[in-house]
Design a protein around this motif. Sequence first.
Motif, short mmCIF file in Angstrom:
data_model
loop_
_atom_site.label_atom_id
_atom_site.label_comp_id
_atom_site.label_asym_id
_atom_site.label_seq_id
_atom_site.Cartn_x
_atom_site.Cartn_y
_atom_site.Cartn_z
N GLY A 1 0.81 -1.21 0.00
CA GLY A 1 0.00 0.00 0.00
C GLY A 1 0.84 1.25 0.00
N LYS A 2 0.17 2.39 0.20
CA LYS A 2 0.84 3.68 0.14
C LYS A 2 0.43 4.56 1.32
N ILE A 3 1.42 5.28 1.86
CA ILE A 3 1.20 6.28 2.90
C ILE A 3 1.78 7.60 2.40
N TYR A 4 0.94 8.63 2.35
CA TYR A 4 1.36 9.96 1.91
C TYR A 4 1.40 10.89 3.13
N ILE A 5 2.57 11.40 3.44
CA ILE A 5 2.73 12.35 4.55
C ILE A 5 2.90 13.73 3.92
N ASN A 6 1.86 14.53 3.96
CA ASN A 6 1.88 15.81 3.26
C ASN A 6 2.46 16.95 4.08
N GLY A 7 2.52 16.80 5.41
CA GLY A 7 2.94 17.91 6.25
C GLY A 7 4.07 17.55 7.19
#
Length: 262
Positions: free
Chosen positions: A88-94
Motif C-alpha cells: 500500500g501507500k502512505i502519503y505524509i503531506n505535512g
Amino acid sequence: MLQPNLIAVEACPIGDGLHIRPTPRVPAGRGGLDFVDRERGGPVLDSGRAASVRHTFFIERFMSLTIFDKGENNVIDVDPRDQDNQAGKIYINGDNNYIRIGRGCISDKDMHIVIESNGRFDVGDDVRLSMANIYVGPGSVLRIGDRTGFTGLVHLNPVETKAIEIGSDCSIASGVWMTTSDFHSIISRTGGTRLNPAKSVRVGNHVWIANHATLLKGSVIGDNAIIGAHAVVTGTVPPHCVAAGNPARIVREDVTWRSDLI
C-alpha cells in the motif's frame, strides 16, 4: 531519542529546489531509499543527482509499502522485518507527524493513507490493516490497538484536531466508516454559531463492527459490544450490548462474542 528502527527525515534547501535528506536508522540493506521528481513523477536513481533536480522528495520503501514523506520533522517507525507482509501507500503531506506501525502488521496493496501536519498515526502490533482508506487531518489522531483486524475496505477520517481511537482485539468488517466530523458546518441563523462541532470517536476493546456500519462523530462503543450491519451510530453503546438500525439502538444486552463458530 530515536530508536534503532526509526527513520528521521530532514529537509534542506539546495539551489532553487528542495532536497530531502534522510537520516536512516534502519539496518543496512533493509528497505530502499528513492528520490522522485515531483514535476516529472519519475525516479531519480542516485541522491547525488537528486540535488540538482527541482522539487524532489524522499520516498522510503519497505517492499511494496511505499511512504511518500513530503514534510519535515516526521518520525516514521516501521520495522523493516515485516516488509514482506506490508503493501500500500502512505502519503505524509505535512510536518511534525508521528507514524508507527507495530510488529506483525499486515496491509494490502490497496491500502491508502494520507496524513497532514502535527498528526499521530499509531498502530499496535499484529494489526491487519487490509485495504484501509484513512485520512488524518491536521492535528488529528488515529490509534489502533493490538490484534485488531479489518476484513476489507474500511474508511477512517479523524479530522478537525479530533481522534479516532480503536481498542485491541476488535473485528471491523468491510464498508465500515468512522468520522469525527460532518465535513460541513451547520450554522444558526440567529446567532451565527456552528451547531455541529467535531467530536472524537472511541471504540473499546474486543468490539465487533459488522459490514457497512457507520460511526458518526461522538460515537462511543463499550468493550465487547457488537454493532450490526448497516447500523448508524451517533451516541454511546454500552459494553456487552448489541446495537442495530438507523439510528442505532440497543437490541440486546449482556452478551459477548467470539470469532469462531461453536
